[in-house]
Write a protein that holds these residues in place. Sequence first.
Motif, PDB file in Angstrom:
ATOM      1  N   ARG A 620       0.916  -1.175   0.079  1.00  0.00           N
ATOM      2  CA  ARG A 620       0.139   0.227  -0.019  1.00  0.00           C
ATOM      3  C   ARG A 620       0.869   1.256   0.061  1.00  0.00           C
ATOM      4  O   ARG A 620       0.368   2.380   0.517  1.00  0.00           O
ATOM      5  N   ALA A 621       2.106   1.177  -0.329  1.00  0.00           N
ATOM      6  CA  ALA A 621       3.133   2.351  -0.274  1.00  0.00           C
ATOM      7  C   ALA A 621       3.232   2.858   0.995  1.00  0.00           C
ATOM      8  O   ALA A 621       3.220   4.255   0.878  1.00  0.00           O
ATOM      9  N   ILE A 622       3.145   2.205   2.023  1.00  0.00           N
ATOM     10  CA  ILE A 622       2.926   2.659   3.481  1.00  0.00           C
ATOM     11  C   ILE A 622       4.531   2.743   4.165  1.00  0.00           C
ATOM     12  O   ILE A 622       4.980   1.556   3.992  1.00  0.00           O
ATOM     13  N   ALA A 623       5.032   3.840   4.407  1.00  0.00           N
ATOM     14  CA  ALA A 623       6.220   3.808   5.426  1.00  0.00           C
ATOM     15  C   ALA A 623       6.063   4.115   6.710  1.00  0.00           C
ATOM     16  O   ALA A 623       5.079   4.489   7.311  1.00  0.00           O
ATOM     17  N   GLU A 624       7.035   3.599   7.447  1.00  0.00           N
ATOM     18  CA  GLU A 624       7.017   3.812   9.015  1.00  0.00           C
ATOM     19  C   GLU A 624       6.751   5.357   9.355  1.00  0.00           C
ATOM     20  O   GLU A 624       7.538   6.272   8.743  1.00  0.00           O
ATOM     21  N   GLY A 625       5.709   5.613  10.333  1.00  0.00           N
ATOM     22  CA  GLY A 625       5.475   6.941  10.767  1.00  0.00           C
ATOM     23  C   GLY A 625       4.445   7.888   9.568  1.00  0.00           C
ATOM     24  O   GLY A 625       3.993   8.792  10.004  1.00  0.00           O
ATOM     25  N   ASP A 626       4.027   7.041   8.436  1.00  0.00           N
ATOM     26  CA  ASP A 626       3.196   7.540   7.571  1.00  0.00           C
ATOM     27  C   ASP A 626       1.664   7.757   8.222  1.00  0.00           C
ATOM     28  O   ASP A 626       1.500   6.857   9.232  1.00  0.00           O
ATOM     29  N   LEU A 627       1.052   8.640   7.930  1.00  0.00           N
ATOM     30  CA  LEU A 627      -0.428   8.756   8.419  1.00  0.00           C
ATOM     31  C   LEU A 627      -1.278   7.863   7.569  1.00  0.00           C
ATOM     32  O   LEU A 627      -1.090   7.933   6.316  1.00  0.00           O
ATOM     33  N   VAL A 628      -2.072   7.060   8.130  1.00  0.00           N
ATOM     34  CA  VAL A 628      -2.641   5.957   7.412  1.00  0.00           C
ATOM     35  C   VAL A 628      -4.285   5.988   7.823  1.00  0.00           C
ATOM     36  O   VAL A 628      -4.558   6.606   9.082  1.00  0.00           O
ATOM     37  N   ARG A 629      -4.976   5.891   6.987  1.00  0.00           N
ATOM     38  CA  ARG A 629      -6.646   5.556   7.287  1.00  0.00           C
ATOM     39  C   ARG A 629      -6.929   4.344   7.299  1.00  0.00           C
ATOM     40  O   ARG A 629      -6.846   3.493   6.213  1.00  0.00           O
ATOM     41  N   ILE A 630      -7.428   3.735   8.363  1.00  0.00           N
ATOM     42  CA  ILE A 630      -8.232   2.478   8.289  1.00  0.00           C
ATOM     43  C   ILE A 630      -9.862   2.815   7.991  1.00  0.00           C
ATOM     44  O   ILE A 630     -10.362   3.495   8.625  1.00  0.00           O
ATOM     45  N   ARG A 631      -9.962   2.055   7.155  1.00  0.00           N
ATOM     46  CA  ARG A 631     -11.555   2.134   6.516  1.00  0.00           C
ATOM     47  C   ARG A 631     -12.280   0.822   6.751  1.00  0.00           C
ATOM     48  O   ARG A 631     -11.816  -0.058   6.668  1.00  0.00           O
ATOM     49  N   SER A 632     -13.455   0.989   7.463  1.00  0.00           N
ATOM     50  CA  SER A 632     -14.420  -0.368   7.422  1.00  0.00           C
ATOM     51  C   SER A 632     -15.796  -0.113   6.536  1.00  0.00           C
ATOM     52  O   SER A 632     -15.692   0.984   6.329  1.00  0.00           O
ATOM     53  N   ALA A 633     -16.828  -1.093   6.589  1.00  0.00           N
ATOM     54  CA  ALA A 633     -18.077  -0.691   6.178  1.00  0.00           C
ATOM     55  C   ALA A 633     -18.747   0.361   6.890  1.00  0.00           C
ATOM     56  O   ALA A 633     -19.760   0.856   6.288  1.00  0.00           O
ATOM     57  N   ARG A 634     -18.399   0.447   8.095  1.00  0.00           N
ATOM     58  CA  ARG A 634     -19.182   1.394   8.778  1.00  0.00           C
ATOM     59  C   ARG A 634     -18.231   3.292   9.200  1.00  0.00           C
ATOM     60  O   ARG A 634     -19.080   3.956   9.466  1.00  0.00           O
ATOM     61  N   GLY A 635     -17.212   2.882   9.162  1.00  0.00           N
ATOM     62  CA  GLY A 635     -16.373   4.151   9.477  1.00  0.00           C
ATOM     63  C   GLY A 635     -15.051   3.996   9.319  1.00  0.00           C
ATOM     64  O   GLY A 635     -14.708   3.425   8.372  1.00  0.00           O
ATOM     65  N   ALA A 636     -14.377   5.236   9.869  1.00  0.00           N
ATOM     66  CA  ALA A 636     -12.693   5.323   9.496  1.00  0.00           C
ATOM     67  C   ALA A 636     -12.239   5.841  10.731  1.00  0.00           C
ATOM     68  O   ALA A 636     -12.696   6.555  11.352  1.00  0.00           O
ATOM     69  N   MET A 637     -11.053   5.492  10.643  1.00  0.00           N
ATOM     70  CA  MET A 637      -9.963   6.382  11.574  1.00  0.00           C
ATOM     71  C   MET A 637      -8.696   6.557  11.016  1.00  0.00           C
ATOM     72  O   MET A 637      -8.279   6.026  10.144  1.00  0.00           O
TER      73      MET A 637
END
Length: 826
Positions: A620-637
């Motif tokens: 997912r082209a994510i590196a240590e310390g990056d901001l990431v979004r977790i998404r589910s069918a109901r919401g995100a953080m």
Amino acid sequence: MSRAVRTTCAYCGVGCGLLVDRDADGVRVRGDADHPGSRGRLCVKGATLGQTVGLEGRLLHPIVRGERASWTRALDEVASGFTRIAREHGPDAVALYLSGQLLTEDYYAANKLGKGFLGTSQVDTNSRLCMSSSAAAYTRAFGGDLVPASYEDLDLAELIVWAGSNAAICHPVLFERALEARRERGAVLVTIDPRRTPTAEASDLHLAPRPGTDAALFRGLLAALERAGAIERAFTGAHTVGLDDALAAARGLDVARVAEATGIGAELVARFYALFAARARVVTAHSQGVHQWTFGTDSVGAILDCHLAKGAIGKPGAGPLSLTGQINAMGGREVGGLSTTLAAHMGFAPADVDRVARFWGAPSVAGAPGRTAVELFEAMERGEVKAIWIACTNPLASLPDAERARRALARCELVVVSELTAETETAARAHVLLPALGWGEKDGTITTSERRITRQRPFLDPPGDARPDWWMFAQVGRRIAPEAFSWSLPHEVFREHAALSAFENDGARVFDLGALASIDRAAYDALEPVQWPLPAGAAAGPARLFGDGRFATPDGRARLVATGPRAPAEPVTPAWPLALTTGRVREHWHTMTRTERVPALAEGAPEPRVELHPRDAAARAIAEGDLVRIRSARGAMIGRASLGAQVPEGLVFAPIHWREAVAPRGRVGPLMGAHLDPTSKQPETKHTPVEVELVRPAWEGCVVALRELALPPEVEVSVRVRGAGALRYELAGTARLVGPGAWSRALLGEDGAWVELNDPSAGRYRAVCVRDAQITAAVFLEPPATRARLPAREWLMARFTEPARHPGAAFALLAGGPPLRRAGGA
């Protein structure tokens, strides 16, 4: 200095004993070496508990519909509102939602008010979210919610199994006892957890099953015990039923099939089974990783079956031990805090209802189990529950499908919240806010995970108009039935609770506090930690239950239950290919209303971190310390990526602690589904199908100020961190900031002397404000590619605890490091 006050920690169910000293310099906490549960040990949260007692942010007066009110007006509003709604819509239209942070006296008063005199069965607790699967499994197997083992058994065990428990982080005092048992007596430590946690790192054997396959592992263990000839046939024949059926259901699970089902290597499975079969003194300490599933009752039951089959129960150094998340989850279960029980370990059988009604003198005691936590809010959303009193908990942060809970609360005609602070999602939606006492002010009892009743004693005066929770419930009760709520002091509430446990008991119920049923104030004030059962005439309770082989079932025999494998409620899919699991971090507790106040804890875990396996991150082209979004069918953080093999491929870990006021986009509750175990009604919070994606902000930065800030809309990600002398905000936004200098001044509202560094071509801006030789604010903004150039936060925050004594202080702060000294020290 005054004499130290002996009290108990306010955090987890270990219930560590504390000595508290108070003088002009503040409150200091140290371990109580004479407390039998903790023996002087403390974890990092308990050791800093004295730093949490300040009044900043405290709710100090009743508030009714946005206006400060007297207690008389507030209590009249609650009593009249609840009785009117119960009269017009039936008693089950009103509800109470309680907390394992309440003292037993608070819990008892609430349950008596709700189930006894409002006549509603809709009284449940946030312990439903963590301990109800354990309680249901104990009840099914043993005939009651009865924890067999005690902490002493950790000292005596030959094998200690941590099942779904990161005890080194969540219950470190108990984990230290286990490490001591290994050092001194050669105990072997096994951890069963999909993650490579600190507990796993320190254990002799780590089994990393696929999430949700613990029951298969323990069902396979039952079959392995039979193959090894390790089943105690004399014990099972005399004291259990159901063994043959349980074995028949488990025999197909040989080592190879268990390895295939769980993803654990066959060699590791075989080694674990051999360890368990060969040792007589085995403790299985189980917690949320086993409990928080739609099949949590069966998973705990599989553990209990292995102990019963082996006869490893009721003996020194042997037995299952549930590790409780909250300080008084067990005390709440004793008094009927769960909607599926009535009071004093009695249920809703007609004889129990009649007995409790006669003892209370209540005309219309609830006669059937009520809705459980998630069901309660679902009924509220449908308009069936119209009034609720929420005490000492924040369901809009802690419940799964949290946005649905928010909609439900919005439909309620009357929301009453008793709390320490108005700064929670739930308190913000209250029609009536009642100021409660906190740790250090409360006077009462709790019951720890090992059935040990222990005192919380006050050493601070009640602030403002704050009052004990039991007093609030009693004052509302007096407006309904004055004679039934005539208590003046907490020992009177406890005495009644103890008397009810012994009422018409005669050994029929294990939970019995008859020895304390006439306790007076002096004896209550001097009460030493003591385990139950404690029937009349007893001076001390047993360290463990079922030593005589007799259980609390009608025939005195424990039940083994044949169960089959079950999958998580929501499987991962191509659209949602990762499984989210949740848990705690070392530094924080629940939604941080306490731990955020301690700078060392806040800085130790300053923002939500999302643990990912490196291969999942790379895809997912994510590196240590990056901001990431977790998404589910109901919401995100949104959280900060933490990469490593501590989580297996396909699994994501996020902590539960961050609430809206601290990290508006860092709440995990909105992602999770409200899927319930059919027996315990505990929600499945250990498995949510999700996807994780990189967040690409235009800028990141940190802002430090001496006061709370109202953040503008262009700040899309924020986390507030409390330091010793200032507040720090970690910020990010996806739109480029135009005019960062004007933006910073508008945000901070500071009128001192500003020193700035602005490099528009690089997207970098820095500013420091100084007023009266004091640095009052600082702003550091960087593009994501150079966020590493932001100053070290510990050094930065230290600048706000000292005056700007020399002319270069502000410039040194702009530079992100101390000023260079000239040769010769000038």
